[in-house]
Every structure is written in structure tokens, then in C-alpha cells.
Design a protein around this motif. Structure first.
Motif, PDB file in Angstrom:
ATOM      1  N   LYS A 100       1.265   7.728  -6.458  1.00 17.29           N
ATOM      2  CA  LYS A 100       0.237   8.739  -6.722  1.00 17.29           C
ATOM      3  C   LYS A 100      -0.614   8.362  -7.940  1.00 17.29           C
ATOM      4  O   LYS A 100      -0.825   9.151  -8.861  1.00 17.29           O
ATOM      5  CB  LYS A 100       0.871  10.120  -6.925  1.00 17.29           C
ATOM      6  CG  LYS A 100       1.548  10.658  -5.685  1.00 17.29           C
ATOM      7  CD  LYS A 100       2.083  12.084  -5.893  1.00 17.29           C
ATOM      8  CE  LYS A 100       2.711  12.623  -4.620  1.00 17.29           C
ATOM      9  NZ  LYS A 100       3.242  13.993  -4.786  1.00 17.29           N
ATOM     10  N   GLN A 101      -1.110   7.146  -7.917  1.00 19.81           N
ATOM     11  CA  GLN A 101      -1.921   6.648  -9.030  1.00 19.81           C
ATOM     12  C   GLN A 101      -3.232   7.434  -9.121  1.00 19.81           C
ATOM     13  O   GLN A 101      -3.922   7.619  -8.124  1.00 19.81           O
ATOM     14  CB  GLN A 101      -2.244   5.161  -8.826  1.00 19.81           C
ATOM     15  CG  GLN A 101      -1.032   4.273  -8.719  1.00 19.81           C
ATOM     16  CD  GLN A 101      -1.393   2.871  -8.263  1.00 19.81           C
ATOM     17  OE1 GLN A 101      -2.545   2.586  -7.942  1.00 19.81           O
ATOM     18  NE2 GLN A 101      -0.409   1.982  -8.217  1.00 19.81           N
ATOM     19  N   LYS A 102      -3.580   7.864 -10.311  1.00 21.55           N
ATOM     20  CA  LYS A 102      -4.834   8.587 -10.511  1.00 21.55           C
ATOM     21  C   LYS A 102      -6.016   7.627 -10.444  1.00 21.55           C
ATOM     22  O   LYS A 102      -5.941   6.496 -10.933  1.00 21.55           O
ATOM     23  CB  LYS A 102      -4.832   9.296 -11.868  1.00 21.55           C
ATOM     24  CG  LYS A 102      -3.822  10.410 -11.988  1.00 21.55           C
ATOM     25  CD  LYS A 102      -3.900  11.062 -13.360  1.00 21.55           C
ATOM     26  CE  LYS A 102      -2.898  12.200 -13.479  1.00 21.55           C
ATOM     27  NZ  LYS A 102      -2.947  12.825 -14.833  1.00 21.55           N
ATOM     28  N   VAL A 115       0.835  -1.196   0.000  1.00 19.36           N
ATOM     29  CA  VAL A 115       0.000   0.000   0.000  1.00 19.36           C
ATOM     30  C   VAL A 115       0.876   1.255   0.000  1.00 19.36           C
ATOM     31  O   VAL A 115       0.595   2.216  -0.723  1.00 19.36           O
ATOM     32  CB  VAL A 115      -0.959   0.001   1.214  1.00 19.36           C
ATOM     33  CG1 VAL A 115      -1.583   1.379   1.407  1.00 19.36           C
ATOM     34  CG2 VAL A 115      -2.055  -1.040   1.019  1.00 19.36           C
ATOM     35  N   ALA A 116       1.946   1.243   0.788  1.00 18.74           N
ATOM     36  CA  ALA A 116       2.857   2.393   0.822  1.00 18.74           C
ATOM     37  C   ALA A 116       3.446   2.656  -0.567  1.00 18.74           C
ATOM     38  O   ALA A 116       3.596   3.819  -0.975  1.00 18.74           O
ATOM     39  CB  ALA A 116       3.973   2.148   1.837  1.00 18.74           C
ATOM     40  N   PRO A 148      -8.697  12.195  -6.000  1.00 22.01           N
ATOM     41  CA  PRO A 148      -7.975  12.435  -7.254  1.00 22.01           C
ATOM     42  C   PRO A 148      -6.867  11.416  -7.514  1.00 22.01           C
ATOM     43  O   PRO A 148      -6.672  10.978  -8.645  1.00 22.01           O
ATOM     44  CB  PRO A 148      -7.398  13.836  -7.053  1.00 22.01           C
ATOM     45  CG  PRO A 148      -8.355  14.502  -6.120  1.00 22.01           C
ATOM     46  CD  PRO A 148      -8.763  13.411  -5.162  1.00 22.01           C
ATOM     47  N   ASN A 149      -6.122  11.033  -6.455  1.00 19.48           N
ATOM     48  CA  ASN A 149      -5.063  10.047  -6.633  1.00 19.48           C
ATOM     49  C   ASN A 149      -4.729   9.395  -5.300  1.00 19.48           C
ATOM     50  O   ASN A 149      -5.103   9.880  -4.229  1.00 19.48           O
ATOM     51  CB  ASN A 149      -3.816  10.673  -7.267  1.00 19.48           C
ATOM     52  CG  ASN A 149      -3.182  11.735  -6.380  1.00 19.48           C
ATOM     53  OD1 ASN A 149      -2.600  11.425  -5.338  1.00 19.48           O
ATOM     54  ND2 ASN A 149      -3.301  13.002  -6.779  1.00 19.48           N
ATOM     55  N   THR A 150      -4.002   8.289  -5.368  1.00 17.73           N
ATOM     56  CA  THR A 150      -3.676   7.519  -4.160  1.00 17.73           C
ATOM     57  C   THR A 150      -2.743   8.278  -3.224  1.00 17.73           C
ATOM     58  O   THR A 150      -2.669   7.964  -2.033  1.00 17.73           O
ATOM     59  CB  THR A 150      -3.025   6.177  -4.534  1.00 17.73           C
ATOM     60  OG1 THR A 150      -1.814   6.422  -5.278  1.00 17.73           O
ATOM     61  CG2 THR A 150      -3.966   5.331  -5.381  1.00 17.73           C
ATOM     62  N   GLY A 151      -2.024   9.272  -3.739  1.00 17.43           N
ATOM     63  CA  GLY A 151      -1.109  10.042  -2.913  1.00 17.43           C
ATOM     64  C   GLY A 151      -1.786  10.867  -1.839  1.00 17.43           C
ATOM     65  O   GLY A 151      -1.113  11.341  -0.910  1.00 17.43           O
ATOM     66  N   ARG A 152      -3.111  11.040  -1.948  1.00 19.82           N
ATOM     67  CA  ARG A 152      -3.845  11.765  -0.907  1.00 19.82           C
ATOM     68  C   ARG A 152      -3.854  10.993   0.415  1.00 19.82           C
ATOM     69  O   ARG A 152      -4.087  11.558   1.476  1.00 19.82           O
ATOM     70  CB  ARG A 152      -5.284  12.023  -1.361  1.00 19.82           C
ATOM     71  CG  ARG A 152      -5.433  12.957  -2.564  1.00 19.82           C
ATOM     72  CD  ARG A 152      -5.048  14.388  -2.200  1.00 19.82           C
ATOM     73  NE  ARG A 152      -5.368  15.325  -3.264  1.00 19.82           N
ATOM     74  CZ  ARG A 152      -6.487  16.022  -3.343  1.00 19.82           C
ATOM     75  NH1 ARG A 152      -7.417  15.868  -2.399  1.00 19.82           N
ATOM     76  NH2 ARG A 152      -6.713  16.849  -4.333  1.00 19.82           N
ATOM     77  N   ILE A 153      -3.641   9.686   0.336  1.00 20.04           N
ATOM     78  CA  ILE A 153      -3.618   8.839   1.538  1.00 20.04           C
ATOM     79  C   ILE A 153      -2.221   8.921   2.139  1.00 20.04           C
ATOM     80  O   ILE A 153      -1.247   8.506   1.510  1.00 20.04           O
ATOM     81  CB  ILE A 153      -3.979   7.384   1.186  1.00 20.04           C
ATOM     82  CG1 ILE A 153      -5.341   7.320   0.495  1.00 20.04           C
ATOM     83  CG2 ILE A 153      -3.967   6.515   2.443  1.00 20.04           C
ATOM     84  CD1 ILE A 153      -5.625   5.982  -0.182  1.00 20.04           C
TER      85      ILE A 153
END
Length: 334
Positions: A222-224, A215-216, A277-282
Motif C-alpha cells: 500500500k505504497q503512497k 507487483v502483488a 492515493p496508494n498502490t493498495g487500490r489496485i
């Protein structure tokens, strides 16, 4: 039972599904190219109406997104908003909700029954949650930008997207056959088929660390989150080999209609959205528990593996959450 025979990292069917997605996306992009971008107005909660961005570029249907509107106010607002709540004045003439998959049934509706969400859709059919990166399709009489700390719908969106990230990790690591992965009032889970007792697929605590590590990696990429409208036939082709998704599509999607899927990285999942928007928000994620369950809650059906998780947009929030969980565990149940 034949859809999962053993744990297998990055099984070949992931690429096959991705290739089908790309072919369908090319069709939808061609359809989109025929849409006519027309100028629109967007009204903020304070009543102020915006018609262009900071550079003087007019807002247009099929082009302008809620992220674009938020960025006109401030980039910080755009970067910190999980999802938009929009109320349309009217759709543009070449927008059809059915064509856009908006009239499809929600395959997670039953699993999300515990959530106490204010269903704005009951107040107005023109009010709905909208991806921050999804183009608007008409003038908006009110737009709200929802943040994790302030709004339950924002938290639900955040944890729903986190469930997709968990699902992607399970597929990449073990070749799990995903079923459903809903958000909860405080976190999320994903149910997946990992074979019978002879397949060695049952989850255990030793799996938590590999899942968190994967997951990290997904977060760092930062996948959209990308929304795609598909026909029933296209959906069945896309999920060939996953009997659980095939059953959902066959029973929930009427013939001749469209539904939606979302992609992030290698994962493609049947879903109404909306998403981040993308996975980088987590910024923080933890696997918290696991259990066995059954498909559709029926003990006569296949046994599934459920993994629970929690996530936050700030690492400090996860630290506080863990501290609170530790305090609760010190008190024996009544």
C-alpha cells in the motif's frame, strides 16, 4: 548504452535517487511551512456547500484534501474514488501555479494521444484533475469524486498509477532504465531500456510471472503516491544516469521552471499526475504482452523493451476481462 549492461536486481542507483528525492523534499517541506492555511468552502455537484468535516474541523487551504471532503460525506466514497475533478473559485493569495509545477509540459502527452478524454481544462483553466490526497489551494465551486466504473478520467488515473507500479517492478527485478509509461484506453505499458542484444535484457514471456509477483508485493505494501515539485536542475540531479529521463527534462522543462515527480515505494518518476492515493487500490494486475520498440519511435535510436499490462480495482473484473480476451482470440481476424 552504458546505462544498462546486464540484468541486476535492486541496483544501487535506486537508493541514490531516493536520497536525492528526500533532500529535495526537505526543501519543499520548508517552503510549505511558510504557507498560511485559510478557511475555504467546497461545493458539491448538487450545490451543497461544505465548510468543515464531521468533527467540526474547518476546511483549510494547504491542509484539506479531496479525500477529507469525500470522507465527510462517507468513508466509502473516499475509499472508492480514484481522483477528484475540481473547479476553483479562486486560488489563495500565496498559491502560485508555476511554483507548484502546474505549468510544466506533460512528458506523456504524445504517448497518450489515443485517449479520448474530455479535456475540461479547455472549458476552464480553473478546472482540473486533482490527487485525492493533495491539499486544496482555494475554495472550490464544484468538486466531483471520480470512480473507475463511472468515469474515463478515473480509469486513466488508475491505469497511469498501475504503469508506475509496473515500472517499479521492472526496476526492482532487472534494473531497467525506464523511459515512458503511459495509460491507454484499456490498460497501460512501460517502455524501458534493457541494453543491446549482448546484455541479455530483452523481455520474454518467462518474465511475466516474476513481474506479477513483484507487483502483488508492491500492492500489498500500500505504497503512497507522493507528489513533489522539483526545479529543472533538481530533476536532472535526481535522474542522473538515465539518459532518457535526462533528455526529457532537458527538452521539455524550460530553464528556470519547475516540474513534478511522483514517488511510490522505491520508484521516483517524472510525471504530472494525478495518481491514486496508494498502490493498495489496485486489486488485480496482469502482464499481458511485450514487444520491442525504439526511443521516440525512431529506428535510429536505442531499442527499448515494452511491457503491457491491465489492472482493475476488483479481481472479478480481471477474470471477466480474461474471459473476454479468450472469446476474442477464438475468432480469426478478417
Amino acid at each position: 548504452g552504458s546505462s544498462f549492461t546486464k540484468r541486476e536486481a535492486n541496483p544501487g542507483w535506486i537508493k541514490v535517487r531516493g536520497d536525492v528525492y528526500d533532500a529535495i523534499k526537505a526543501k519543499r517541506d520548508e517552503e510549505l511551512s511558510s504557507k498560511v492555511p485559510v478557511d475555504i468552502e467546497v461545493t458539491l455537484p448538487d450545490g451543497k456547500t461544505l465548510v468543515e468535516n464531521k468533527e467540526g474541523v474547518k476546511y483549510q487551504a494547504w491542509r484539506t484534501t479531496p479525500f477529507d471532503v469525500a470522507a465527510t460525506i462517507s468513508r466509502g466514497l473516499a475509499d472508492n474514488s480514484n481522483v477528484a475533478r475540481v473547479t476553483y473559485t479562486a486560488y489563495v493569495s500565496d498559491y502560485d501555479p508555476a511554483e507548484d509545477g502546474m505549468e510544466a509540459a506533460d512528458s506523456l502527452a504524445d504517448a497518450m494521444g489515443e485517449l479520448e478524454i474530455d479535456d475540461v481544462g479547455e472549458k476552464s483553466k480553473m478546472t482540473m484533475l486533482w490527487d485525492m490526497t493533495r491539499a486544496l489551494v482555494g475554495s472550490v465551486s464544484k468538486i466531483e469524486f471520480l470512480k473507475f466504473q463511472d468515469d474515463q478520467d478515473a480509469r486513466t488515473t488508475f491505469w497511469h498509477s498501475s504503469a508506475h507500479v509496473l515500472g517499479e517492478a521492472l526496476e526492482r527485478l532487472y534494473g531497467s532504465r525506464l523511459t515512458i509509461g503511459p495509460p491507454l484506453a484499456g490498460g497501460f505499458y512501460y517502455d524501458s531500456y534493457m541494453g543491446d542484444s549482448n546484455a541479455g535484457g530483452a523481455l520474454k514471456e518467462d518474465d511475466y510471472k516474476p513481474v506479477e509477483t513483484m507487483v502483488a508485493k508492491i500492492i500489498k505494501e500500500k505504497q503512497k503516491f507522493e507528489r513533489l515539485v522539483v526545479t529543472k536542475e533538481e530533476a536532472l540531479e535526481m535522474f542522473t544516469g538515465n539518459p532518457f529521463k535526462e533528455q526529457i527534462i532537458s527538452t521539455k522543462v524550460p530553464d528556470g521552471t519547475r516540474t513534478t515527480v511522483y514517488r511510490c515505494g522505491d520508484l521516483v518518476d517524472l510525471c504530472r499526475g494525478p495518481h491514486l492515493p496508494n498502490t493498495g487500490r489496485i486489486k488485480a494486475f496482469a502482464a499481458t504482452n511485450h514487444s520491442a520498440t525504439n526511443w521516440l519511435g525512431d529506428t535510429e535510436n536505442d531499442s527499448l523493451q515494452r511491457m503491457y499490462g491491465i489492472s482493475f480495482p476488483d479481481k472479478k473484473m480481471l477474470k471477466v476481462w480474461k474471459e473476454n480476451q479468450e472469446k476474442v482470440s477464438q475468432f480469426p481476424p478478417m
